[in-house]
Write an enzyme that holds these catalytic residues in place. Structure first.
Site, PDB file in Angstrom:
ATOM      1  N   GLU A 113     -95.952 -42.259  64.381  1.00 47.76           N
ATOM      2  CA  GLU A 113     -97.561 -42.227  64.093  1.00 47.76           C
ATOM      3  C   GLU A 113     -98.233 -42.989  65.292  1.00 47.76           C
ATOM      4  OE1 GLU A 113     -97.509 -43.259  59.979  1.00 47.76           O
ATOM      5  OE2 GLU A 113     -97.470 -41.141  59.415  1.00 47.76           O
ATOM      6  N   ARG A 123     -90.929 -31.360  60.302  1.00 48.58           N
ATOM      7  CA  ARG A 123     -91.032 -32.870  59.945  1.00 48.58           C
ATOM      8  C   ARG A 123     -89.639 -33.088  59.280  1.00 48.58           C
ATOM      9  NH1 ARG A 123     -96.099 -36.197  57.701  1.00 48.58           N
ATOM     10  NH2 ARG A 123     -95.006 -38.013  57.012  1.00 48.58           N
ATOM     11  N   LYS A 164     -86.522 -43.884  55.021  1.00 44.20           N
ATOM     12  CA  LYS A 164     -87.162 -43.621  53.625  1.00 44.20           C
ATOM     13  C   LYS A 164     -86.155 -42.695  52.615  1.00 44.20           C
ATOM     14  CE  LYS A 164     -91.893 -44.020  55.411  1.00 44.20           C
ATOM     15  NZ  LYS A 164     -93.328 -43.286  55.376  1.00 44.20           N
ATOM     16  N   ASP A 217     -92.186 -38.151  53.262  1.00 41.39           N
ATOM     17  CA  ASP A 217     -92.727 -39.402  53.202  1.00 41.39           C
ATOM     18  C   ASP A 217     -93.213 -39.861  51.639  1.00 41.39           C
ATOM     19  OD1 ASP A 217     -94.360 -41.695  53.912  1.00 41.39           O
ATOM     20  OD2 ASP A 217     -95.910 -40.577  54.773  1.00 41.39           O
ATOM     21  N   GLU A 265     -98.695 -44.784  46.741  1.00 45.12           N
ATOM     22  CA  GLU A 265     -99.416 -43.960  47.616  1.00 45.12           C
ATOM     23  C   GLU A 265     -99.584 -42.616  47.222  1.00 45.12           C
ATOM     24  OE1 GLU A 265     -98.190 -44.086  51.782  1.00 45.12           O
ATOM     25  OE2 GLU A 265     -99.728 -42.825  52.379  1.00 45.12           O
ATOM     26  N   GLU A 324     -95.744 -35.711  37.885  1.00 48.69           N
ATOM     27  CA  GLU A 324     -95.145 -34.483  38.762  1.00 48.69           C
ATOM     28  C   GLU A 324     -95.683 -33.294  38.153  1.00 48.69           C
ATOM     29  OE1 GLU A 324     -90.937 -34.191  38.654  1.00 48.69           O
ATOM     30  OE2 GLU A 324     -90.893 -32.872  40.555  1.00 48.69           O
TER      31      GLU A 324
HETATM   32  O1  GCW Z   1     -97.113 -42.342  54.653  1.00 47.38           O
HETATM   33  C1  GCW Z   1     -97.470 -42.994  55.792  1.00 47.38           C
HETATM   34  C2  GCW Z   1     -98.637 -43.671  55.525  1.00 47.38           C
HETATM   35  C3  GCW Z   1     -99.050 -44.894  56.688  1.00 47.38           C
HETATM   36  C4  GCW Z   1     -97.842 -45.755  56.647  1.00 47.38           C
HETATM   37  C5  GCW Z   1     -96.741 -44.762  57.246  1.00 47.38           C
HETATM   38  C6  GCW Z   1     -95.210 -45.660  57.454  1.00 47.38           C
HETATM   39  C7  GCW Z   1     -97.640 -47.970  57.335  1.00 47.38           C
HETATM   40  O2  GCW Z   1     -99.565 -42.995  55.095  1.00 47.38           O
HETATM   41  O3  GCW Z   1    -100.052 -45.394  56.003  1.00 47.38           O
HETATM   42  O4  GCW Z   1     -97.880 -46.556  57.797  1.00 47.38           O
HETATM   43  O5  GCW Z   1     -96.398 -43.861  56.253  1.00 47.38           O
HETATM   44  O6  GCW Z   1     -94.223 -45.591  56.662  1.00 47.38           O
HETATM   45  O7  GCW Z   1     -95.278 -46.036  58.586  1.00 47.38           O
END
Ligand code: GCW
Length: 694
Positions: free
Chosen positions: A301, A351, A375, A380, A408, A526
């Site tokens: 990112e 992705r 993760k 995400d 989030e 969900e």
């Molecule tokens: O999901 C995204 C988030 C970002 C975050 C990124 C990450 C810290 O929207 O805000 O940045 O993941 O995990 O690096």
């Protein structure tokens, strides 16, 4: 008014006098051997170590508050609580036969009640273990447990149990839903560190042992945390955490050599770059001898990384690892690396594949003091994703599981969403990497592949709101994360019950209702959000609230591909992106097959017509309608359930939670209507039950 500031450490006086008296048989006197030096109020003692001093203070506070009074002794004797390391006193000799100190390792402990001398022994090989035993003992009292005949032996299943902060020095928190940072304001550290101390105490109570205190997106000011300008502050904060057994890490800017050094490159194979980091590490360790190490988000990112120089991530991570190695430091290198400049027409770039594609070829090439942080899912932190195939893929590299306590994509601490059930599914997921039973829990800990390091990290959900988490009930996620990190076998229900009792006190009716609310909340959330594992469908940037096409045409690789015929992402090997092939058999086959793919992940792996029939017997479109109607109804029921507790919860916490649940119920209707209307219009298929779709 109770703001919720104390979280689960409120230590209310035990109301039941019989119970209080039975506890007082042991708990009216205690001794912490080796921890009795805290003569003056600053805790500057007579040689007592800081961890034992912390243990002593906590016992004193807990016992005096819960039982009414307590006497602190200087030597052990009959009928008291005796805490200390095995070697510190002959008092613990009687335990030697009953437990195997070698099995307890660095952090394990025993809690033993002796019928002979009427003592409860809290002991461990290390002082940190003693501190954990003390908190465990206190928890027994908070949850009304019997103290007779205790034979408890606890060893953590994960070596590293970490919290990652996404705090910026301007005081903001990236993806923070509970106010501002407790660490920084206006580009500097906050002067008054008392809240940091309270935080450290809460972390230690649930045995968290590591923390990183700044955002993985390391901006200009934060890049300077590793310089003389801020190291004295960092050292002060590290000192506070040290008293609670928590090691401090910093997120670093991969391009620090350019950003704050005077080099014109960050090439990991450049000797000047390596030398610069060695010097930086030496400086840090002068201030903080037990500094944990670096957390790094690179080539992700728009953050800088080794790709700029044609190098790979092993080159980058190892260069930093070599700088930290002489001091015992570690590099936590994130695997959240993907192409964030995609075109929605491109159906081959996926992705979900990215982390595996980038890191699998490097397996075995990382130094021993590197841990890759992965993760839980390949995308995400969506409400539903499969488990990342890097778990079970990597066998020769240390790695960690990364979870997100911050909500989030799961309601941003305005919606109730108890995440422990989701995390349990991740831990229990069988990768079949080495036959059946190769669960993520076994892999992340390092056990399955005999890795020296392993564990869990998670993005914090706290801020400077009085109740820490924005939503009082979101404290259960923080607590639950930590408890699961210690022992992934604990059930979501056990953890929730524990948390409820510790937080609200003893009240069976309240426990029944709050337990029911917490345990149902993930599936409720969900139901009214993105269906069948497809994810996203949120408003861009802030990620709150429904927007089906919010990310559909953007460059982030986050698509559902809904058209008039159907929806979902074809990630099969046969006709799609091939992502399903990143798993081992039989998981790969299960996801590849339209017939066998579990309903809840169907749209993650397959593009299907709206009239495709699920295992549940419903069509995809009817499932969408039904879950959205029932999800919104259940959200309203959460509020109704909470309302029955008006007389059982103090007005401060009651009203606060009520306000959040009322918002959730309303917002769930918005979700329901936006999703239902979108798919009704796309598909042209009416709801079988003829309910209102706008
Ligand atoms: O999901 C995204 C988030 C970002 C975050 C990124 C990450 C810290 O929207 O805000 O940045 O993941 O995990 O690096």
């Amino acid at each position: 008014i109770d703001s919720g500031y104390d979280c689960w450490l409120g230590y209310k006086r035990i109301a039941d006098s019989a119970l209080r008296e039975s506890y007082a048989q042991y708990g009216s006197r205690f001794v912490v051997i080796g921890g009795e030096g805290d003569g003056d109020e600053n805790g500057e003692g007579l040689g007592a170590s800081s961890l034992l001093r912390t243990a002593g203070k906590e016992l004193e506070l807990a016992l005096s508050s819960m039982l009414g009074s307590v006497t602190r002794e200087r030597v052990s004797g009959a009928g008291m609580v005796v805490a200390g390391t095995f070697g510190s006193s002959s008092a613990f000799e009687s335990l030697a036969g009953a437990y195997e100190p070698a099995e307890l390792g660095e952090e394990g402990y025993v809690i033993h009640s002796s019928e002979e001398d009427g003592c409860i022994y809290l002991s461990a090989a290390s002082e940190r273990g003693v501190l954990y035993a003390v908190f465990h003992f206190i928890r027994l009292l908070q949850t009304d447990q019997q103290l007779e005949g205790l034979r408890i032996q606890e060893v953590p299943r994960n070596g590293l149990r970490m919290i990652n902060h996404w705090d910026n020095m301007d005081g903001s928190v990236e993806r923070g839903y509970a106010g501002n940072s407790i660490f920084y304001r206006d580009g500097r550290f906050i002067e008054d560190k008392s809240r940091i101390r309270d935080y450290a105490r809460l972390l230690a109570s649930a045995a968290i042992n590591a923390i990183s205190i700044n955002n993985v997106n390391v901006h200009r000011q934060e890049s300077k945390l590793i310089t003389d300008e801020f190291l004295p502050d960092v050292a002060e904060v590290a000192g506070i955490f040290r008293e609670y057994g928590v090691r401090l890490f910093l997120s670093v800017n991969y391009a620090s050599t350019i950003e704050i050094g005077c080099l014109d490159t960050a090439d990991p194979l450049d000797s000047g770059v390596a030398e610069w980091w060695k010097q930086a590490a030496a400086d840090i360790y002068r201030y903080i001898p037990d500094f944990g190490g670096f957390v790094v988000k690179a080539d992700s990112e728009f953050r800088p990384g080794p790709f700029t120089y044609g190098r790979n991530h092993a080159d980058g991570a190892n260069m930093l690892a070599d700088a930290l190695a002489p001091f015992g430091g570690e590099v936590i290198w994130r695997c959240f690396v993907y192409n964030c400049l995609q075109d929605w027409r491109d159906r081959k770039t996926d992705r979900a594949r990215a982390a595996y594609d980038h890191f699998m070829p490097l397996d075995g090439q990382f130094r021993d003091n590197v841990m890759l942080q992965i993760k839980n899912g390949p995308m995400d932190f969506q409400v539903r994703e499969p488990v990342s195939p890097l778990f079970g893929g990597l066998t020769k590299t240390n790695h960690l599981l990364e979870l997100q306590i911050a909500q989030e994509y799961t309601g941003q601490q305005r919606h109730l969403c108890y995440l422990v059930p989701q995390w349990k599914e991740v831990y229990d997921f069988d990768t079949y990497a080495s036959g059946a039973g190769s669960t993520v829990a076994e892999i992340a800990s390092g056990r399955l592949f005999g890795r020296a390091r392993g564990g869990i990290a998670a993005v914090s959900n706290i801020g400077d709101d009085l109740n820490w988490c924005g939503h009082v009930l979101a404290q259960a996620n923080w607590y639950g994360y930590a408890r699961l990190a210690w022992n992934p076998d604990l059930s979501a229900e056990q953890i929730a019950s524990e948390w409820i009792r510790m937080t609200f006190g003893r009240d069976e009716e309240l426990e029944r209702i709050v337990l029911d609310m917490l345990l149902g909340s993930y599936s409720i959330y969900e139901s009214y959000t993105a269906p069948l594992g497809v994810g996203w469908m949120v408003n861009p940037n802030h990620h709150y609230g429904p927007n089906v096409d919010g990310y559909e045409y953007s460059k982030w690789g986050t698509y559902h591909y809904a058209d008039r015929l159907g929806m979902g992402v074809d990630r099969t090997v046969r006709t799609g992106t091939g992502y399903a092939g990143q798993y081992h058999a039989p998981v790969a086959e299960r996801y590849e097959s339209l017939a066998d793919c579990p309903d809840e992940l169907l749209l993650f792996f397959h593009h299907v017509p709206y009239l495709h029939v699920l295992h549940s017997g419903k069509t995809v479109i009817q499932h969408i309608y039904d879950t959205h109607f029932s999800g919104a109804e259940q959200a309203a029921e959460l509020l109704a359930k909470w309302d029955t507790l008006a007389s059982r919860v103090d007005s401060g916490r009651f009203e606060h939670v009520r306000e959040r649940l009322a918002h959730q119920a309303e917002h769930a209707c918005e979700w329901r209507d936006m999703i239902n209307t979108y798919f009704y219009r796309k598909s042209g298929v009416a709801d079988e039950q003829g309910r209102t779709i706008y």
